[in-house]
Write a protein that holds these residues in place. Structure first.
Motif, PDB file in Angstrom:
ATOM      1  N   LYS A   1       0.840  -1.199   0.000  1.00 47.42           N
ATOM      2  CA  LYS A   1       0.000   0.000   0.000  1.00 47.42           C
ATOM      3  C   LYS A   1       0.875   1.249   0.000  1.00 47.42           C
ATOM      4  O   LYS A   1       0.632   2.192  -0.753  1.00 47.42           O
ATOM      5  CB  LYS A   1      -0.920   0.003   1.216  1.00 47.42           C
ATOM      6  CG  LYS A   1      -1.901   1.148   1.249  1.00 47.42           C
ATOM      7  CD  LYS A   1      -2.825   1.030   2.436  1.00 47.42           C
ATOM      8  CE  LYS A   1      -3.835   2.169   2.453  1.00 47.42           C
ATOM      9  NZ  LYS A   1      -4.737   2.044   3.611  1.00 47.42           N
ATOM     10  N   ALA A   2       1.905   1.244   0.832  1.00 48.05           N
ATOM     11  CA  ALA A   2       2.804   2.392   0.913  1.00 48.05           C
ATOM     12  C   ALA A   2       3.547   2.620  -0.401  1.00 48.05           C
ATOM     13  O   ALA A   2       3.831   3.766  -0.766  1.00 48.05           O
ATOM     14  CB  ALA A   2       3.814   2.188   2.052  1.00 48.05           C
ATOM     15  N   ALA A   3       3.830   1.553  -1.117  1.00 47.66           N
ATOM     16  CA  ALA A   3       4.548   1.661  -2.379  1.00 47.66           C
ATOM     17  C   ALA A   3       3.610   1.895  -3.562  1.00 47.66           C
ATOM     18  O   ALA A   3       4.068   2.055  -4.690  1.00 47.66           O
ATOM     19  CB  ALA A   3       5.369   0.392  -2.624  1.00 47.66           C
ATOM     20  N   GLY A   4       2.297   1.889  -3.292  1.00 42.01           N
ATOM     21  CA  GLY A   4       1.330   2.110  -4.364  1.00 42.01           C
ATOM     22  C   GLY A   4       1.220   0.939  -5.325  1.00 42.01           C
ATOM     23  O   GLY A   4       0.865   1.117  -6.488  1.00 42.01           O
ATOM     24  N   GLU A   5       1.517  -0.255  -4.854  1.00 45.65           N
ATOM     25  CA  GLU A   5       1.470  -1.450  -5.697  1.00 45.65           C
ATOM     26  C   GLU A   5       0.097  -2.111  -5.566  1.00 45.65           C
ATOM     27  O   GLU A   5      -0.112  -3.044  -4.791  1.00 45.65           O
ATOM     28  CB  GLU A   5       2.580  -2.417  -5.287  1.00 45.65           C
ATOM     29  CG  GLU A   5       3.965  -1.847  -5.499  1.00 45.65           C
ATOM     30  CD  GLU A   5       5.045  -2.722  -4.912  1.00 45.65           C
ATOM     31  OE1 GLU A   5       4.783  -3.461  -3.933  1.00 45.65           O
ATOM     32  OE2 GLU A   5       6.165  -2.666  -5.433  1.00 45.65           O
ATOM     33  N   ASP A   6      -0.853  -1.618  -6.353  1.00 49.74           N
ATOM     34  CA  ASP A   6      -2.235  -2.058  -6.250  1.00 49.74           C
ATOM     35  C   ASP A   6      -2.419  -3.533  -6.605  1.00 49.74           C
ATOM     36  O   ASP A   6      -3.158  -4.249  -5.938  1.00 49.74           O
ATOM     37  CB  ASP A   6      -3.146  -1.200  -7.132  1.00 49.74           C
ATOM     38  CG  ASP A   6      -3.195   0.244  -6.660  1.00 49.74           C
ATOM     39  OD1 ASP A   6      -2.937   0.481  -5.466  1.00 49.74           O
ATOM     40  OD2 ASP A   6      -3.494   1.126  -7.486  1.00 49.74           O
TER      41      ASP A   6
END
Length: 155
Positions: free
Chosen positions: A44-49
């Motif tokens: 989530k923090a890395a934006g890896e949906d």
């Protein structure tokens, strides 16, 4: 871009393997749940949906396998697989004895080991109590896990 996709695919594979691994105890279930949650936070923090969705699915599968009905279903599958193995080995013994070719004694010894393993698996299968018969099915446990609030995806 290709590296990112490869990393996401690797994470999805690892998450799936983690969820399909049979936890040995409630402590293992708790540890694996915490590990998946931690990985979800990182994704989530890395934006890896895509990775996030994969980890969510893995957590749902873990919830099913850690439930009593899920564990029972997994044990039933193991027993079924072992029964098939015993049947195949019995055919091999019969064939070896009939043809006179091969090592019938070795085939009988292997059959005996497989039968002992089958009996062990059957002994380990917990019996349903009246209270457990009203317990959730694996499908119900999965639906309940999927009904948990999901993090919002970035567009």
């Amino acid at each position: 871009m290709t590296l990112a996709r490869t990393l996401i695919a690797a994470a999805a594979l690892a998450a799936s393997a983690l969820a399909h691994a049979q936890p040995a105890s409630q402590e293992d279930c708790k540890f694996q749940h915490e590990r998946l949650t931690s990985e979800m936070d990182k994704a989530k923090a890395a934006g890896e949906d895509a990775r996030m969705l994969s980890l969510e699915r893995a957590r749902g599968e873990l919830a099913v396998s850690c439930s009593e009905p899920g564990a029972r279903a997994m044990q039933d599958r193991r027993i079924s697989t072992q029964e098939k193995k015993v049947t195949q080995m019995q055919k091999a013994v019969d064939s070896a004895e009939q043809d006179g070719k091969g090592d019938a004694a070795k085939a009988r010894a292997n059959l005996k080991k497989a039968q002992a393993e089958l009996e062990r698996l059957k002994r380990e299968t917990p019996k349903k109590t009246a209270q457990q018969q009203g317990a959730q099915t694996p499908e119900q446990a999965r639906a309940q896990a999927e009904a948990q609030p999901k993090p919002q995806q970035k567009n």
